[in-house]
Scaffold this active site. Structure first.
Site, PDB file in Angstrom:
ATOM      1  N   GLY A  15       0.811  -1.217   0.000  1.00  0.00           N
ATOM      2  CA  GLY A  15       0.000   0.000   0.000  1.00  0.00           C
ATOM      3  C   GLY A  15       0.841   1.263   0.000  1.00  0.00           C
ATOM      4  O   GLY A  15       2.032   1.257  -0.310  1.00  0.00           O
ATOM      5  N   CYS A  16       0.193   2.366   0.401  1.00  0.00           N
ATOM      6  CA  CYS A  16       0.738   3.703   0.169  1.00  0.00           C
ATOM      7  C   CYS A  16       1.962   4.064   1.000  1.00  0.00           C
ATOM      8  O   CYS A  16       2.643   5.033   0.688  1.00  0.00           O
ATOM      9  CB  CYS A  16      -0.351   4.750   0.393  1.00  0.00           C
ATOM     10  SG  CYS A  16      -1.672   4.677  -0.833  1.00  0.00           S
ATOM     11  N   PHE A  17       2.254   3.321   2.068  1.00  0.00           N
ATOM     12  CA  PHE A  17       3.449   3.659   2.868  1.00  0.00           C
ATOM     13  C   PHE A  17       4.730   3.095   2.263  1.00  0.00           C
ATOM     14  O   PHE A  17       5.836   3.440   2.674  1.00  0.00           O
ATOM     15  CB  PHE A  17       3.303   3.173   4.321  1.00  0.00           C
ATOM     16  CG  PHE A  17       3.175   1.674   4.481  1.00  0.00           C
ATOM     17  CD1 PHE A  17       4.288   0.846   4.405  1.00  0.00           C
ATOM     18  CD2 PHE A  17       1.928   1.091   4.711  1.00  0.00           C
ATOM     19  CE1 PHE A  17       4.169  -0.535   4.555  1.00  0.00           C
ATOM     20  CE2 PHE A  17       1.800  -0.285   4.867  1.00  0.00           C
ATOM     21  CZ  PHE A  17       2.923  -1.096   4.786  1.00  0.00           C
TER      22      PHE A  17
END
Length: 395
Positions: free
Chosen positions: A168-170
């Site tokens: 995901g986005c991290f």
């Protein structure tokens, strides 16, 4: 005898490690050719998903897009592809096979495009690449996108690969953390890092009962970024643009279920609590103190900033909570405006934008004239990645 062996082992271990810190030696980015105008996207989206009768929902979606701070995004999905795959356009129709068929080809291909640019900038033969880290939240396959990229680029079969799926986005921060460890613990290592994201796994029609799904439809875009990371750059040959000084990862308190995604027959579903910006802004100072206390820095405006642009509300609340000068998030907001939220690839696009604009404006360093900066990744968990960066002087 034993003492001599231990001394030899100690010398051997020391010889395996680099002398200096990991540095970013090159950055390359790529997007699909299909650009989407955010102001007219609601008309297109409701038409292509056969949802034009949902007029109130369309008005809500128009407001989401208008408030997104995004001007355009790039998408692999075109009219032709969506018309050939009507199940992808429905809200919850079985469509995983069709989506997988797209992304298992397109994710490595777009990754190769970004990697080729990074390798060209680096200026060294690709045979010198010792490690590959590939990251995507778009689809899953065996052998993975890391293997496909190795084949597409013609890298050595002995290259050491790490594949990260479904982070995901991290994860733009995660790959830097892992690349730093690889570069500093393997003398002479040159790590090719690639993040490639295609929204074909998450695209779906609107639902008036699941507005969080529509937030993703308003924000996400496609893109790939590639970096070459290595320690002890060869003088006059390799030209570092940032040093990786320190890294950390943490799970925020009371954030279970704030952001999650599930791979199902219908593709990757995306769920989001409203208070994600609040959770991040409430906890971000703790991460900053942990990172910068050791360097004697407590004024967050002394830093250059690269923050994953999950959306404008996150950036606004972080800015307000920390009393940041609005200029601090300029590069971050510019990438959000020009590309949307490209998940793990975003922070690397921002690094690229920052070093280029610093050079164009005649700044003294790659970090907008400042020496030390922070890179934040935010994503499912809620997980926060923190990377402390040192800029490089510009001649």
């Amino acid at each position: 005898m034993a003492g001599g062996l231990m001394a030899d082992l100690e010398a051997f271990r020391k010889a395996q490690r680099a002398d200096g810190p990991a540095t970013i030696l090159a950055i390359g980015t790529a997007t699909p050719p299909n650009a989407v105008d955010q102001s007219t996207y609601p008309d297109y989206y409701f038409k292509i998903t056969n949802s034009e009768h949902m007029t109130e929902l369309k008005e809500k979606f128009q407001r989401m897009c208008d408030k997104s701070a995004i001007k355009k995004r790039y998408m692999y999905l075109t009219d032709e592809i969506l018309k050939e795959n009507p199940n992808v356009c429905e809200y919850m129709a079985p469509s995983l096979d069709a989506r997988q068929d797209m992304v298992v080809v397109e994710v490595p291909r777009l990754g190769k495009e970004a990697a080729t640019k990074a390798i060209k900038e680096w200026g060294q033969p690709k045979s010198k690449i010792t490690h590959v880290i590939f990251c995507t939240t778009s689809g899953v396959d065996m052998p993975g996108a890391d293997y496909q990229l190795t084949k597409l680029l013609g890298l050595r079969p002995s290259v050491k690969r790490v594949m990260m799926y479904q982070q995901g986005c991290f994860a733009g921060g995660t790959v830097l953390r892992v690349a730093k460890d690889l570069a500093e613990n393997n003398r002479g290592a040159r790590v090719l890092v690639v993040c490639s994201e295609i929204t074909a796994v998450t695209f779906r029609g609107p639902s008036d009962t699941h507005l969080d799904s529509m937030v993703g439809q308003a924000l996400f875009g496609d893109g790939a970024a590639a970096l070459i990371v290595g320690a002890d750059p060869i003088p006059q040959v390799e030209k570092p643009c940032f040093e990786l000084m320190w890294t950390a990862q943490t799970i925020l308190p009371d954030s279970d279920g704030a952001i999650d995604g599930h791979l199902r027959e219908v593709g990757l579903t995306f769920h989001l609590l409203k208070d994600v910006p609040g959770l991040i802004s409430k906890n971000i100072e703790k991460s900053l103190v942990e990172a910068f206390q050791q360097f004697g820095i407590s004024d967050w405006n002394q830093l250059f900033w690269i923050a994953h642009p999950g959306g404008p509300a996150i950036l606004d609340q972080v800015e307000a909570k920390l009393n940041l000068d609005p200029k601090k998030l300029r590069a971050t907001r510019q990438v959000l405006s020009e590309y949307g939220n490209m998940s793990s690839a975003c922070v690397h696009f921002i690094l690229d934008e920052m070093r280029k604009s610093s050079n164009e404006k005649g700044c003294s360093t790659t970090g907008e004239g400042l020496d030390v900066g922070v890179l934040f990744g935010f994503g499912p968990g809620l997980t926060v990645e923190t990377v402390v960066l040192k800029s490089v002087p510009l001649q």
